[in-house]
Design an enzyme around this catalytic site. Structure first.
Site: not given
Ligand code: HEM
Length: 295
Positions: A38, A216-217, A183-184, A246, A42
């Protein structure tokens, strides 16, 4: 003198290889793959190809960018990057941030990503772009161009929102779907994004690592195609998260064929994911040397 080999420009392959091993060891020891992925996303995800700013230049290490609402919790991830930078001072922050993400995915069972290194760091926080360019998981959706921070769009369509964000970076529908498959792994937290309805679930209550959040999983430290398998099955499980952004991958006509394909074939997902991740990891970057260095 014609035969004397010139010294390789940019980061040394030895330091890059050594740092990759350290990233892999860190992920295995701390179970921190999701937050590293993440963090790297970002750093990239505020790129605007028209404004020509944002992108993978390590501007996320500055307090000014870490304070953006979408980056809640990522100060902890920067805390994991700093010891790597201290040990490998010849590598840029931007490279280490992107490397840690790629290594995290491979160490979690995902594809090896054909990364290039040599990214030049932003020198000051003047490089931090305007807030509001990262995607929202639920309406109200931001304009994604950062022109009006805090000014939320009336448009409730998650597909249009995703396209505003990712097209702005130069990515297409297939890449949006493949990258969403990240998000897997990982979880969302009420106190960070505010998106989940639960503080904790049966899959996250005991960690590993930080306890709680909604994943998510089920096996949220394993990088595989379970995210798409669950989407395609229309699985309704109160202990798993499904944001509007999603769910729309299966209802929008442009996204759906890719989501279905990735649910059927992990190999197809891995192939497209690796290519899209590489492209994302380079948006807005300046490389020295210009062709980059691979290991
Ligand atoms: C498609 C649009 C996307 C949206 C709307 C989105 C939104 C979010 C949100 C709301 C979270 C939770 C953050 C939290 O509460 O800590 C999250 C977590 C995460 N996102 Fe996304 N995301 C997107 C795309 C991506 C992309 C492109 C990647 C990487 C290539 C990604 C990787 C991750 C990962 C790995 C987490 C988990 C982080 C953790 O466990 O601390 N996301 N995302």
């Amino acid at each position: 003198m014609g035969n004397v080999k010139s010294k390789q420009a940019g980061p040394s392959k030895k330091a890059l290889t050594s740092c990759y091993k350290d990233c892999t060891a860190l992920v295995k020891e701390r179970k921190c793959a999701p937050i590293l992925v993440r963090l790297a996303w970002h750093d990239c995800g505020n790129y605007d190809r028209n404004a020509r700013n944002g992108g993978a230049c390590a501007s996320i290490r500055f307090d000014k960018e870490l304070a953006h609402g979408c980056n809640a919790g990522l100060d902890g991830a920067m805390g994991l990057i700093q010891p790597l930078k201290d040990k490998h001072p010849g590598l840029s922050y931007a490279d280490i941030i992107q490397m840690a993400s790629a290594a995290a995915i491979e160490a979690s069972g995902g594809p090896k990503i054909p990364m290039r290194y040599g990214r030049v760091d932003a020198e000051t926080d003047a490089a931090v772009p305007i807030e509001g360019r990262l995607p929202d998981g639920e309406a109200p959706f931001g304009q994604a161009d950062g022109a009006c921070p805090g000014d939320k769009s009336e448009d409730p369509d998650p597909a249009a929102h995703l396209r505003r964000v990712f097209y702005r970076m130069g990515l297409n529908d297939r890449e949006i779907v493949a990258l969403s498959g990240a998000h897997t792994i990982g979880r969302a937290y009420k106190e960070r994004s505010g998106v989940p309805t639960l503080d904790s679930t049966k899959y996250t209550a005991e960690g590993p690592g930080t306890k709680g959040g909604m994943s998510w999983t089920r096996d949220w430290l394993d990088f595989n195609n379970d995210y798409f398998v669950a989407l395609a099955a229309g699985e309704k499980n109160a202990d798993l998260l499904e944001m509007s952004t999603d769910a729309v991958l299966l209802t929008d006509e442009g996204f759906k064929p890719h989501a279905l394909k990735y649910g059927e074939s992990q190999a197809a997902f891995f192939e497209d994911y690796a290519a899209a991740h590489k492209k994302l990891s380079e948006v807005g970057s300046t490389f020295d040397p210009p062709e980059g260095v691979s290991i």
